[in-house]
Enzyme design. Structure first.
Site, PDB file in Angstrom:
ATOM      1  CB  SER A 147       6.432  42.442   8.559  1.00 30.84           C
ATOM      2  OG  SER A 147       7.425  43.293   9.077  1.00 30.84           O
ATOM      3  CE1 TYR A 175       7.362  43.574   3.437  1.00 32.06           C
ATOM      4  CE2 TYR A 175       7.820  44.608   5.551  1.00 32.06           C
ATOM      5  CZ  TYR A 175       7.714  43.475   4.778  1.00 32.06           C
ATOM      6  OH  TYR A 175       7.935  42.234   5.329  1.00 32.06           O
TER       7      TYR A 175
END
Ligand SMILES: NC(=O)c1ccc[n+]([C@@H]2O[C@H](COP(=O)([O-])OP(=O)(O)OC[C@H]3O[C@@H](n4cnc5c(N)ncnc54)[C@H](O)[C@@H]3O)[C@@H](O)[C@H]2O)c1
Length: 264
Positions: A147, A175
């Protein structure tokens, strides 16, 4: 006389494992890869809709034994997979408990362990089990889905609207940390398996539209040169490319598809 020239993007006769295949992007990948001719083995904790060309395996990617059993079953049915798309991951959803979205200083250790366990260790285990089988067979392609938040820091000003409303909200650290770990897992494996014909790449994605809060969308879109979030189907082509012979010289790379978010 007609001469048939197979497209280098064609995936006929390829078995592709898609982890997280029950999720928003995993479902899009499954459909698109099937349309390109592949058979898909979905690995997910959530129920999977099976069809001709799609087998579902209810496993947790942190459970190596379950992954090995799934490999055995798919090999009996279809043979050794050629492709692996590691899309299963955990993020802290916007409505997760307040401590998960609180200040970095008090971010819970247990949440960090859980997210690192799935996003990093789970991806590693899938590479060991499915990638190991591909290497033994002599070829394959692994796509690790990362990401923009693993490439650059989350921009906490995107979430200012929540703090302005009186909430304590910071995009949490786990994350972002977990997704950046995938870059060197990819490079490590590209080097390790290069001689055995297994290509390994990271695919870094920008945010996908999913009915986010309009205040978030306004700020996010203003940061993207293309001015919008991605549609869930806009990553299918690059996943197909990386799994196909069109990418035969692509390994160890990070392919960024983010509407230009990280260009600024
Ligand atoms: N959606 C986005 O905006 C976005 C942006 C950048 C990157 N990504 C990445 O794309 C990938 C797919 O994201 P998505 O939006 O489809 O997410 P999603 O939450 O819709 O899907 C993730 C899937 O992974 C599965 N999963 C989670 N933990 C698991 C485990 N331990 N074992 C087996 N399955 C498990 C879930 O059941 C779910 O079906 C993720 O790696 C995510 O980090 C998404």
């Amino acid at each position: 006389m007609s001469v048939s020239v197979a497209s280098p993007f064609d995936l006929h006769d390829r078995v592709v494992v898609v982890t997280g295949g029950a999720g928003q992007l995993g479902r899009a990948f499954t459909k698109a890869l099937m349309a390109a001719g592949a058979r898909i083995a979905v690995i997910d904790r959530a129920p999977v809709e099976e069809s001709e060309g799609v087998l579902g395996f209810a496993c947790d990617i942190t459970d190596r034994q379950a992954l090995e059993e799934a490999l055995g079953l798919m090999e009996d049915r279809w043979g050794t997979p050629f492709g692996l798309v590691n899309a299963a991951a955990l993020d802290s959803p916007p409505d997760s408990p307040p401590e998960e979205n609180g200040p970095f200083e008090t971010y819970p250790e247990a949440s960090f362990d859980k997210i690192m366990g799935v996003n990093v260790k789970g991806t590693l285990l899938c590479c060991q089990v499915f990638g190991g089988a591909m290497a033994a067979k002599g070829g394959g392609s692994i796509v690790n889905i990362a990401s923009i938040y693993g490439m650059v820091s989350p921009d906490q000003s995107l979430y200012q609207y929540r703090r302005d409303r009186g909430e304590v909200f910071f995009k949490p650290v786990a994350y972002a940390t977990s997704k950046s770990a995938l870059y060197n897992l990819t490079r490590y494996l590209a080097a390790y398996w290069g001689g055995r014909g297994v290509r390994v790449n990271t695919l870094t994605l920008g945010g996908v539209y999913n009915n986010q809060d309009p205040a978030f969308l306004e700020r996010y879109n203003a940061k993207v040169p293309l001015g919008r979030m991605a549609d869930a189907n806009e990553y299918n082509g690059v996943v197909q490319f990386l799994l196909s012979d069109a990418a035969s010289y692509v390994t160890g790379s990070n392919v960024v598809v983010d509407g230009g978010f990280t260009a600024l």
